[in-house]
Write an enzyme that holds these catalytic residues in place. Structure first.
Site, PDB file in Angstrom:
ATOM      1  N   HIS A 215     -12.561  -4.067  -4.771  1.00 60.05           N
ATOM      2  CA  HIS A 215     -11.671  -5.158  -5.191  1.00 60.05           C
ATOM      3  C   HIS A 215     -11.857  -6.415  -4.334  1.00 60.05           C
ATOM      4  CE1 HIS A 215      -9.236  -4.485  -1.632  1.00 60.05           C
ATOM      5  NE2 HIS A 215      -9.422  -3.196  -1.861  1.00 60.05           N
TER       6      HIS A 215
ATOM      7  N   ARG B 129      -4.674  -3.772  -6.801  1.00 60.53           N
ATOM      8  CA  ARG B 129      -5.757  -4.672  -6.363  1.00 60.53           C
ATOM      9  C   ARG B 129      -7.084  -4.338  -7.050  1.00 60.53           C
ATOM     10  NH1 ARG B 129      -4.137  -1.141  -2.358  1.00 60.53           N
ATOM     11  NH2 ARG B 129      -5.637  -0.158  -0.937  1.00 60.53           N
TER      12      ARG B 129
ATOM     13  N   GLU C   2      -7.751   4.286  -2.844  1.00 61.73           N
ATOM     14  CA  GLU C   2      -8.229   4.149  -1.471  1.00 61.73           C
ATOM     15  C   GLU C   2      -7.882   5.415  -0.688  1.00 61.73           C
ATOM     16  OE1 GLU C   2     -10.249   3.560   0.388  1.00 61.73           O
ATOM     17  OE2 GLU C   2     -10.059   1.595   1.346  1.00 61.73           O
TER      18      GLU C   2
ATOM     19  N   HIS D 268     -12.231   0.922  -4.037  1.00 59.85           N
ATOM     20  CA  HIS D 268     -11.807   0.503  -2.694  1.00 59.85           C
ATOM     21  C   HIS D 268     -12.899   0.776  -1.651  1.00 59.85           C
ATOM     22  CE1 HIS D 268      -7.686   0.235  -4.293  1.00 59.85           C
ATOM     23  NE2 HIS D 268      -8.173   1.139  -5.117  1.00 59.85           N
TER      24      HIS D 268
HETATM   25  C1  DG2 Z   1      -8.805  -0.979   3.252  1.00 66.35           C
HETATM   26  C2  DG2 Z   1     -10.054  -0.497   3.921  1.00 66.35           C
HETATM   27  O1  DG2 Z   1      -8.853  -0.554   1.933  1.00 66.35           O
HETATM   28  O2  DG2 Z   1      -9.919  -0.649   5.252  1.00 66.35           O
HETATM   29  O3  DG2 Z   1      -7.076   0.692   3.398  1.00 66.35           O
HETATM   30  O4  DG2 Z   1      -7.049  -0.933   4.864  1.00 66.35           O
HETATM   31  O5  DG2 Z   1     -10.605  -1.363   0.314  1.00 66.35           O
HETATM   32  O6  DG2 Z   1      -8.303  -0.948  -0.455  1.00 66.35           O
HETATM   33  O7  DG2 Z   1      -8.803  -2.885   1.079  1.00 66.35           O
HETATM   34  P1  DG2 Z   1      -9.134  -1.487   0.661  1.00 66.35           P
HETATM   35  C3  DG2 Z   1      -7.549  -0.359   3.904  1.00 66.35           C
HETATM   36  P2  DG2 Z   1     -10.991  -0.235   6.343  1.00 66.35           P
HETATM   37  O8  DG2 Z   1     -11.251   1.236   6.231  1.00 66.35           O
HETATM   38  O9  DG2 Z   1     -12.235  -1.078   6.112  1.00 66.35           O
HETATM   39  O10 DG2 Z   1     -10.298  -0.585   7.632  1.00 66.35           O
END
Ligand code: DG2
Length: 248
Positions: free
Chosen positions: A9, A60, A87, A182
């Site tokens: 995203h 997102r 995610e 994600h």
């Molecule tokens: C991010 C990835 O997820 O973070 O969960 O903070 O892709 O949904 O923005 P996304 C999160 P990092 O593992 O790169 O810290």
């Protein structure tokens, strides 16, 4: 030869604020919306056209997909959504500032929480309001599938059955597929497709809003994979993602 597109995203509000997000359902920033539209333009310019799309149950990624398809004049294609593309659950870190967490626990510890293959961040209590069992969108999930935290290995374990059962068969029957998800859920698929070892996956960072193309042969082995767009910009964006977990 099959081609599939993975799209993280566009920038979310919590990417901007540098907070651990996981299953927290935050929206895109204006920049994130623009990245999603731009991804669609780049894909169209490169001659991509999709028959079916897959995404998570998170706003997102859903909105990124919609904006991307809209700028390709493909808003009509079927979209399948699953929590399996969500995610990685960031456990008790969800909501915390990544740099402040690194200042408190050390860059090394935060790197382990963010990127190690099999060490999960601290778990949420079941009573925590951030526990997905409190979110009606997951009401139909069996209790055992609701995460209190996840390492990448856990994310691979829930993503790959969906890849095998739902996505791969569509690709095999000749459908052109885009997956909007994600950073870490896509690292799960990346690891599988590019056969990245448990050690080397630590160094893989996926930037927001940049289409990643995998070319697979008839046996579903990866022949090559590459980002669309300016290689320098991609490199810089990957480094920026890596640096988000460092103390200032
Ligand atoms: C991010 C990835 O997820 O973070 O969960 O903070 O892709 O949904 O923005 P996304 C999160 P990092 O593992 O790169 O810290």
């Amino acid at each position: 030869m099959y081609k599939i597109v993975l799209l993280r995203h566009g920038e979310s509000q919590w990417n901007l604020e540098n907070r651990f997000t996981g299953w927290t359902d935050v929206d895109l920033t204006e920049k994130g919306e623009a990245q999603a539209r731009e991804a669609g333009h780049v894909l169209a310019k490169e001659g991509f056209r999709f028959d079916i799309a897959f995404t998570s149950l998170q706003t997102r990624a859903n909105r990124t997909l919609n904006l991307c398809l809209e700028s390709m004049n493909l808003s009509f294609i079927p979209v399948l959504k699953s929590w399996r593309l969500n995610e990685r659950h960031y456990g008790a870190l969800q909501g915390l500032d990544k740099s402040e967490t690194a200042a408190k626990y050390g860059d090394e510890q935060v790197l382990v929480w963010r990127r190690s293959y099999d060490i999960p961040p601290p778990a949420l209590e079941l009573t925590d309001e951030r526990f997905p069992g409190n979110d009606p969108r997951y009401a139909d999930l069996p209790k055992d599938d609701l995460p209190q935290t996840e390492c990448l290995k856990d994310c691979v374990a829930r993503f790959l059955p969906y890849w095998d059962m739902e996505i791969k068969p569509r690709v095999a029957e000749g459908k052109s597929v885009i997956i909007a998800a994600h950073g870490n859920s896509l690292r799960s698929l990346y690891k599988h497709l590019a056969k990245v070892s448990d050690e080397d996956i630590i160094g893989v960072n996926i930037p927001t809003g940049m289409p990643l193309v995998f070319e697979l042969n008839e046996k579903f082995e990866t022949e090559k994979f590459y980002y669309l767009g300016d290689p320098e910009a991609v490199k810089k964006a990957m480094e920026a993602v890596a640096n988000q977990g460092k103390a200032k």
